[in-house]
Scaffold this motif. Structure first.
Motif, PDB file in Angstrom:
ATOM      1  N   LYS A 194      -3.240  17.066  31.199  1.00 61.90           N
ATOM      2  CA  LYS A 194      -2.329  18.050  30.610  1.00 61.90           C
ATOM      3  C   LYS A 194      -3.121  19.347  30.465  1.00 61.90           C
ATOM      4  CE  LYS A 194      -1.324  17.100  26.319  1.00 61.90           C
ATOM      5  NZ  LYS A 194      -0.749  16.682  25.033  1.00 61.90           N
ATOM      6  N   LYS A 219       4.273  15.463  25.904  1.00 65.86           N
ATOM      7  CA  LYS A 219       3.948  14.039  25.939  1.00 65.86           C
ATOM      8  C   LYS A 219       3.675  13.616  27.377  1.00 65.86           C
ATOM      9  CE  LYS A 219       5.076  13.508  21.568  1.00 65.86           C
ATOM     10  NZ  LYS A 219       4.277  14.431  20.824  1.00 65.86           N
ATOM     11  N   CYS A 220       2.580  12.902  27.556  1.00 66.05           N
ATOM     12  CA  CYS A 220       2.286  12.347  28.875  1.00 66.05           C
ATOM     13  C   CYS A 220       1.413  11.116  28.684  1.00 66.05           C
ATOM     14  CB  CYS A 220       1.630  13.377  29.783  1.00 66.05           C
ATOM     15  SG  CYS A 220      -0.007  13.909  29.291  1.00 66.05           S
ATOM     16  N   GLU A 267      -2.061  11.138  32.351  1.00 73.56           N
ATOM     17  CA  GLU A 267      -2.186  12.293  33.233  1.00 73.56           C
ATOM     18  C   GLU A 267      -2.976  13.414  32.561  1.00 73.56           C
ATOM     19  OE1 GLU A 267       1.794  10.291  33.901  1.00 73.56           O
ATOM     20  OE2 GLU A 267       0.859  11.221  32.181  1.00 73.56           O
ATOM     21  N   ILE A 277       1.491  19.168  33.895  1.00 73.22           N
ATOM     22  CA  ILE A 277       0.960  17.808  33.860  1.00 73.22           C
ATOM     23  C   ILE A 277       0.576  17.451  35.290  1.00 73.22           C
ATOM     24  CG2 ILE A 277       1.466  15.388  33.375  1.00 73.22           C
ATOM     25  CD1 ILE A 277       3.582  16.439  31.337  1.00 73.22           C
ATOM     26  N   THR A 301      -0.864  14.664  37.912  1.00 66.32           N
ATOM     27  CA  THR A 301      -1.038  13.237  38.165  1.00 66.32           C
ATOM     28  C   THR A 301      -1.791  13.066  39.471  1.00 66.32           C
ATOM     29  OG1 THR A 301       1.085  12.794  37.098  1.00 66.32           O
ATOM     30  CG2 THR A 301       0.183  11.051  38.494  1.00 66.32           C
TER      31      THR A 301
END
Length: 138
Positions: free
Chosen positions: A80, A74-75, A78, A8, A10
């Motif tokens: 993935k 799950k994010c 962001e 992930i 960011t």
């Protein structure tokens, strides 16, 4: 053997960016973080962090985590993605790493070696290969 793990990414807010970091990476299967300057550097850093963690897990005789299905990660907003890793190739890369060792020799011998410009590391490597009956790899 190559495999892929989810990461992930960011984007750091502009006020949190540094010359070394514009992106933060989280690898959920290993529960580790790293960072990168740009997307290419970020992928490289993620790959290396996962590979280092993976060979450490193997060295400790633990089982590597199975890659999660990316759709299960799950994010929020962001990015993935999957990053490919090769633990065997990384381990082979580490084997070529130069390590620093300390050894003791008489001062007069050290002085003579310095006067003649003798590379003590090279002499020690050659002597160890001869002692261990190892042929120089090309």
């Amino acid at each position: 053997m190559k495999t892929c793990y989810s990461i992930i990414i960011t984007t750091l807010p502009e006020n949190e960016c540094t010359p070394d970091a514009s992106y933060l990476v989280y690898a959920p299967n290993f529960e580790i973080n790293t960072e990168g300057r740009d997307l290419s550097d970020t992928f490289d850093m993620a790959r290396e962090a996962i590979e280092l963690c993976g060979v450490t897990i193997e060295d400790e005789k633990r089982v590597l985590p199975k890659p999660s299905d990316i759709s299960d990660i799950k994010c929020g907003g962001e990015l993935k993605l999957l990053v490919d890793v090769d633990f065997n190739a990384y381990r082979n890369k580490l084997r070529g790493t130069i390590v620093k060792r300390s050894c003791k020799i008489p001062m007069w011998l050290s002085d003579r070696a310095e006067q003649t410009g003798t590379d003590l590391s090279l002499v020690l490597q050659n002597a160890l290969m001869e002692q261990l009956n190892i042929k120089q790899e090309d």
